[in-house]
Design a protein around this motif. Structure first.
Motif, PDB file in Angstrom:
ATOM      1  N   HIS A  96      -0.298   9.867   9.035  1.00  0.00           N
ATOM      2  CA  HIS A  96      -0.862   8.939   8.052  1.00  0.00           C
ATOM      3  C   HIS A  96      -0.595   7.470   8.437  1.00  0.00           C
ATOM      4  N   HIS A 125      -3.275   4.337   9.218  1.00  0.00           N
ATOM      5  CA  HIS A 125      -3.239   2.946   8.755  1.00  0.00           C
ATOM      6  C   HIS A 125      -3.280   1.999   9.960  1.00  0.00           C
ATOM      7  N   ASP A 167      -4.809   3.920   0.544  1.00  0.00           N
ATOM      8  CA  ASP A 167      -5.029   5.252   1.113  1.00  0.00           C
ATOM      9  C   ASP A 167      -6.483   5.688   0.958  1.00  0.00           C
TER      10      ASP A 167
END
Ligand code: KG4
Ligand code: ZN
Length: 348
Positions: free
Chosen positions: A112, A116, A312
């Motif tokens: 994750h 980003h 997100d």
């Protein structure tokens, strides 16, 4: 490359996106669970996992339909596999693995944080493209770190928080001021009406070597100030002054830490000239403005992707998956999601 489906479920956003082989967004959906968690003043992991499970089947069908594609037309499936809340990570990973297995497609277990970090490389976000290396400051509710992004899977962490993440500090202070959750956006609005010079809150780590962060002392100082005014609700003017003074302290700390990180980046990669921000806190106007000034002063260019790509989302997960597939990288269906998965661990 054929299109790719990406899924995000590491925290409290359920999201799905389909990108074409060049990274163009064909369809995307983000469903925030804010309403489910708000009564508890924070994300409840069990509720999050169940909400992801309830939302995904319909959402994935919808995003594929909007993209105008059948599963057989995909070239791969990617899902956030960590770091994050393990229940949600399992839900998203199993969903992706199921589709990959049924369609015999490559599966990508996406970190994750890497998602980003690579978002800024999406086509069209930066004129001429964001090429490696660049400096990333990731600031969200769960993460706060400065990272040199030197290539796919090549990340060097310069520093990070030793206690709370910056978004967590915003949320905790907002709670102290009775602003509800998540607190960042409301607190920013309130701060806009307050006097930032009224309270001299500490600036933890300011001027300290390196680019580590610390926010728990600042939060404690705010808690003590709030307590001094009794147990009832604060007068609005007072709350606004506290919010403004707190935000000012955070802004000064972040600008200082960013300057140190840019100096470290320059030393390591003299060619680096981009400072990229990601994470929900990057939505804060005062923080963006201060980082803009800091970047200009250090000869860097600040790049802040649009807010919906800073928070997100699944576009970033699909994009990271696409970058990995292009590099010939994918994962076995036995890949176990990882609640902790630091970026430096991807080096290899
Ligand atoms: O990246 P994100 O959507 O989720 C994760 O934490 O992964 O970030 C959410 C965090 C929350 O702590 C929220 O309060 C903070 O970002 N935030 C802000 C602002 N908008 C969101 N903090 C300060 N100012 C804002 N405008
Ligand atoms: Zn995130």
């Amino acid at each position: 490359m054929r299109p790719i489906l990406g899924l995000e479920s590491s925290c409290d956003e359920t999201a799905a996106a389909v990108l074409d082989g060049d990274g163009g967004v064909l369809a995307e959906v983000v469903l925030s669970q804010e309403r489910e968690h708000a009564p508890f003043g924070g994300v409840v992991p069990e509720i999050a996992a169940r909400a992801h499970l309830a939302a995904f089947p319909e959402m994935v069908g919808r995003v594929m339909q909007r993209a105008g594609l059948g599963f057989a037309e995909l070239g791969g499936v990617a899902a956030s596999a960590g770091p994050g809340l393990i229940g949600g990570l399992i839900v998203g990973s199993q969903m992706a693995k199921g589709i990959a297995l049924a369609q015999r497609l490559p599966y990508v277990a996406v970190n994750h944080l890497e998602a980003h970090a690579l978002t800024v490389r999406l086509p069209g976000l930066v004129e001429g493209g964001a090429s490696f290396p660049y400096l990333l400051i990731l600031m969200s509710g769960g993460h706060c770190q400065c990272v040199a992004v030197e290539g796919l899977g090549r990340y060097t962490r310069f520093g990070g928080t030793v206690d709370d993440a910056v978004g967590e500090a915003f949320d905790k202070v907002a709670k102290l001021l009775g602003l509800g959750w998540p607190g960042g956006p409301v607190l920013e609005r309130l701060a806009g009406r307050g006097d930032a010079r009224r309270f001299a809150f500490p600036r933890p780590m300011l001027g300290r070597e390196g680019c580590d962060f610390s926010f728990s002392g600042l939060k404690t100082a705010v808690a003590q100030e709030v307590a001094r005014h009794g147990s009832g609700a604060l007068a609005e003017g007072l709350a606004a002054d506290i919010a403004a003074s707190f935000q000012r302290a955070v802004v000064e700390v972040l600008a200082d830490r960013a300057c140190h990180a840019m100096a470290m980046m320059r030393q390591r990669d003299p060619a680096a000239k981009l400072l990229v921000v990601a994470g929900g806190v990057a939505a804060n106007g005062a923080i963006r403005a201060a980082l803009q000034d800091a970047a200009a002063g250090a000869g860097f260019r600040l790049v802040a992707p649009p807010v919906r790509l800073c928070t997100d989302n699944a576009v970033m997960v699909a994009w990271a998956g696409l970058e990995r597939l292009r590099a010939g990288l994918s994962n076995g269906l036995d890949f176990a999601p990882r609640p902790r998965w630091p970026l430096d661990a991807l080096a290899g």
